[in-house]
Enzyme design. Structure first.
Site, PDB file in Angstrom:
ATOM      1  N   ASP A  15       0.695  -1.182  -0.039  1.00 39.92           N
ATOM      2  CA  ASP A  15       0.049   0.006   0.004  1.00 39.92           C
ATOM      3  C   ASP A  15       0.722   0.992  -0.165  1.00 39.92           C
ATOM      4  O   ASP A  15       0.495   2.266   0.688  1.00 39.92           O
ATOM      5  CB  ASP A  15      -0.876  -0.074   1.323  1.00 39.92           C
ATOM      6  CG  ASP A  15      -1.913  -1.145   1.048  1.00 39.92           C
ATOM      7  OD1 ASP A  15      -2.106  -1.883   0.219  1.00 39.92           O
ATOM      8  OD2 ASP A  15      -2.794  -1.295   2.190  1.00 39.92           O
ATOM      9  N   ASP A  53      -4.458  -0.765  -1.729  1.00 37.68           N
ATOM     10  CA  ASP A  53      -5.725  -0.687  -0.999  1.00 37.68           C
ATOM     11  C   ASP A  53      -6.702  -0.115  -1.839  1.00 37.68           C
ATOM     12  O   ASP A  53      -6.678   1.048  -2.612  1.00 37.68           O
ATOM     13  CB  ASP A  53      -5.476   0.318   0.161  1.00 37.68           C
ATOM     14  CG  ASP A  53      -6.456  -0.072   1.404  1.00 37.68           C
ATOM     15  OD1 ASP A  53      -6.765  -1.201   1.436  1.00 37.68           O
ATOM     16  OD2 ASP A  53      -6.971   1.047   2.092  1.00 37.68           O
ATOM     17  N   HIS A  55     -10.813   0.705  -2.342  1.00 35.54           N
ATOM     18  CA  HIS A  55     -11.987   0.716  -1.715  1.00 35.54           C
ATOM     19  C   HIS A  55     -13.146   1.212  -2.670  1.00 35.54           C
ATOM     20  O   HIS A  55     -12.961   2.506  -3.295  1.00 35.54           O
ATOM     21  CB  HIS A  55     -12.155   1.599  -0.450  1.00 35.54           C
ATOM     22  CG  HIS A  55     -11.115   0.813   0.640  1.00 35.54           C
ATOM     23  ND1 HIS A  55     -11.169  -0.495   1.055  1.00 35.54           N
ATOM     24  CD2 HIS A  55     -10.390   1.553   1.495  1.00 35.54           C
ATOM     25  CE1 HIS A  55     -10.336  -0.431   1.959  1.00 35.54           C
ATOM     26  NE2 HIS A  55      -9.842   0.543   2.161  1.00 35.54           N
ATOM     27  N   HIS A  59     -17.383   2.350   1.386  1.00 37.56           N
ATOM     28  CA  HIS A  59     -16.936   1.202   1.991  1.00 37.56           C
ATOM     29  C   HIS A  59     -17.287   1.249   3.624  1.00 37.56           C
ATOM     30  O   HIS A  59     -17.102   2.289   4.313  1.00 37.56           O
ATOM     31  CB  HIS A  59     -15.509   1.168   1.763  1.00 37.56           C
ATOM     32  CG  HIS A  59     -14.749  -0.116   2.333  1.00 37.56           C
ATOM     33  ND1 HIS A  59     -13.764  -0.202   3.249  1.00 37.56           N
ATOM     34  CD2 HIS A  59     -14.820  -1.273   1.828  1.00 37.56           C
ATOM     35  CE1 HIS A  59     -13.524  -1.297   3.511  1.00 37.56           C
ATOM     36  NE2 HIS A  59     -13.937  -2.022   2.340  1.00 37.56           N
ATOM     37  N   HIS A  88     -10.842   6.946   2.108  1.00 40.05           N
ATOM     38  CA  HIS A  88      -9.408   6.576   1.387  1.00 40.05           C
ATOM     39  C   HIS A  88      -9.336   5.595   0.199  1.00 40.05           C
ATOM     40  O   HIS A  88     -10.145   4.607   0.304  1.00 40.05           O
ATOM     41  CB  HIS A  88      -8.304   6.486   2.707  1.00 40.05           C
ATOM     42  CG  HIS A  88      -8.598   5.128   3.197  1.00 40.05           C
ATOM     43  ND1 HIS A  88      -9.460   4.589   4.140  1.00 40.05           N
ATOM     44  CD2 HIS A  88      -7.909   3.925   2.862  1.00 40.05           C
ATOM     45  CE1 HIS A  88      -9.290   3.486   4.267  1.00 40.05           C
ATOM     46  NE2 HIS A  88      -8.499   2.903   3.673  1.00 40.05           N
ATOM     47  N   LYS A 113      -7.168  -4.958  -2.927  1.00 40.09           N
ATOM     48  CA  LYS A 113      -7.703  -5.778  -1.705  1.00 40.09           C
ATOM     49  C   LYS A 113      -8.544  -4.700  -1.209  1.00 40.09           C
ATOM     50  O   LYS A 113      -8.453  -3.293  -1.116  1.00 40.09           O
ATOM     51  CB  LYS A 113      -6.673  -6.011  -0.721  1.00 40.09           C
ATOM     52  CG  LYS A 113      -5.618  -4.931  -0.272  1.00 40.09           C
ATOM     53  CD  LYS A 113      -4.812  -5.629   0.868  1.00 40.09           C
ATOM     54  CE  LYS A 113      -3.955  -4.516   1.479  1.00 40.09           C
ATOM     55  NZ  LYS A 113      -4.594  -3.400   2.180  1.00 40.09           N
ATOM     56  N   CYS A 158      -1.854  -2.769   7.803  1.00 38.20           N
ATOM     57  CA  CYS A 158      -1.658  -3.637   6.791  1.00 38.20           C
ATOM     58  C   CYS A 158      -0.324  -4.232   6.659  1.00 38.20           C
ATOM     59  O   CYS A 158      -0.393  -5.658   6.276  1.00 38.20           O
ATOM     60  CB  CYS A 158      -1.890  -3.039   5.382  1.00 38.20           C
ATOM     61  SG  CYS A 158      -3.688  -2.457   5.233  1.00 38.20           S
TER      62      CYS A 158
HETATM   63  C1  VGL Z   1      -4.565   0.629   5.812  1.00 39.00           C
HETATM   64  C2  VGL Z   1      -6.028   1.516   7.050  1.00 39.00           C
HETATM   65  C3  VGL Z   1      -6.955   1.406   6.462  1.00 39.00           C
HETATM   66  C4  VGL Z   1      -3.073   0.233   5.399  1.00 39.00           C
HETATM   67  C5  VGL Z   1      -5.446   0.546   5.041  1.00 39.00           C
HETATM   68  O1  VGL Z   1      -2.631   0.014   4.500  1.00 39.00           O
HETATM   69  O2  VGL Z   1      -2.330  -0.049   6.695  1.00 39.00           O
HETATM   70  N1  VGL Z   1      -4.748   1.127   6.971  1.00 39.00           N
HETATM   71  N2  VGL Z   1      -6.811   0.875   5.011  1.00 39.00           N
HETATM   72 ZN    ZN Z   2      -8.342   0.841   3.645  1.00 38.00          ZN
END
Ligand code: VGL
Ligand code: ZN
Length: 211
Positions: A15, A53, A55, A59, A88, A113, A158
């Site tokens: 990410d 990431d 979404h 979400h 986000h 994901k 993550c």
């Molecule tokens: C993440 C919070 C929400 C991450 C992703 O990549 O760590 N954290 N979505």
């Molecule tokens: Zn996320």
């Protein structure tokens, strides 16, 4: 201690997206500082894999979907606890794009994901119900990859869940600490380090590969 890399190793980059870097919707302090380190690491690996990431609108992890809730609160949903975040990494938004300076031309896979509206996915392997697979374990097994060096954003979300699930699915996982940055909610980094110790995820510094 220097590490000898093997052809069955992969770098798993979690990410590294605009929204997790300064100026982004869910900015992680210093998130962009890891980019040169990740780029240098990626040159040393035969296999480089990325996650993104990704979404849909509305979400379940967005605080804006839950009346009266604010980002960074934790609620209970069908599959257990879920921390709420600012909106986000909306699919096709600038925030969801990989950081422009991320330079990993040989990356073999970009695994998206978090694309089911009703379930979050911190881990690159399993969604947050800890059951629904993303397909990554099968991909790695079919391709003979046994050991993963994990880096990216965020260390305490993550990266943490990816490394732990990877370990539990039979991959040796090692987190490259200086190629990560943390969200840093109260206790989240301490919990991450305790969880890593419990399941055998090792931690190292990039110099052990780069020097
Ligand atoms: C993440 C919070 C929400 C991450 C992703 O990549 O760590 N954290 N979505
Ligand atoms: Zn996320």
């Amino acid at each position: 201690m220097q590490i000898n890399l093997r052809s069955t190793d992969a770098l798993l980059v979690i990410d590294v997206q605009n929204d997790f870097c300064p100026g982004g919707a869910l900015a992680v302090a210093g998130g962009d500082e890891i980019v040169p380190v990740v780029n240098a690491l990626a040159e040393r690996f035969e296999h480089v894999l990325l996650t993104q990431d990704w979404h849909p609108a509305r979400h379940i992890s967005f605080a804006s979907e839950h009346a009266g809730r604010k980002p960074f609160e934790t609620i209970t949903v069908e599959y257990g606890a879920q921390t709420l975040w600012p909106d986000h990494c909306l699919q096709h938004s600038r925030g969801a794009e990989l950081h422009v300076a991320l330079d990993v031309p040989r990356a073999e896979l970009v695994l998206r994901k978090g694309f089911h509206r009703g379930i979050d996915s911190y881990s690159a392997f399993l969604e947050n119900d800890h059951r629904m697979p993303t397909g990554l374990a099968g991909y790695l097994r079919e391709r003979g990859i046994a050991r993963l060096f994990v880096c990216g954003l965020a260390y305490d979300y993550c990266v943490r869940f990816s490394a732990i699930d990877g370990m539990e699915l039979g991959f040796e996982c090692i987190v490259v600490e200086d190629a990560c940055r943390a969200v840093n909610l109260p206790g989240s980094v301490e919990q991450t380090n305790a969880d890593f110790a419990k399941v055998g995820v090792k931690r190292m510094m990039s110099a052990e590969i780069l020097d």
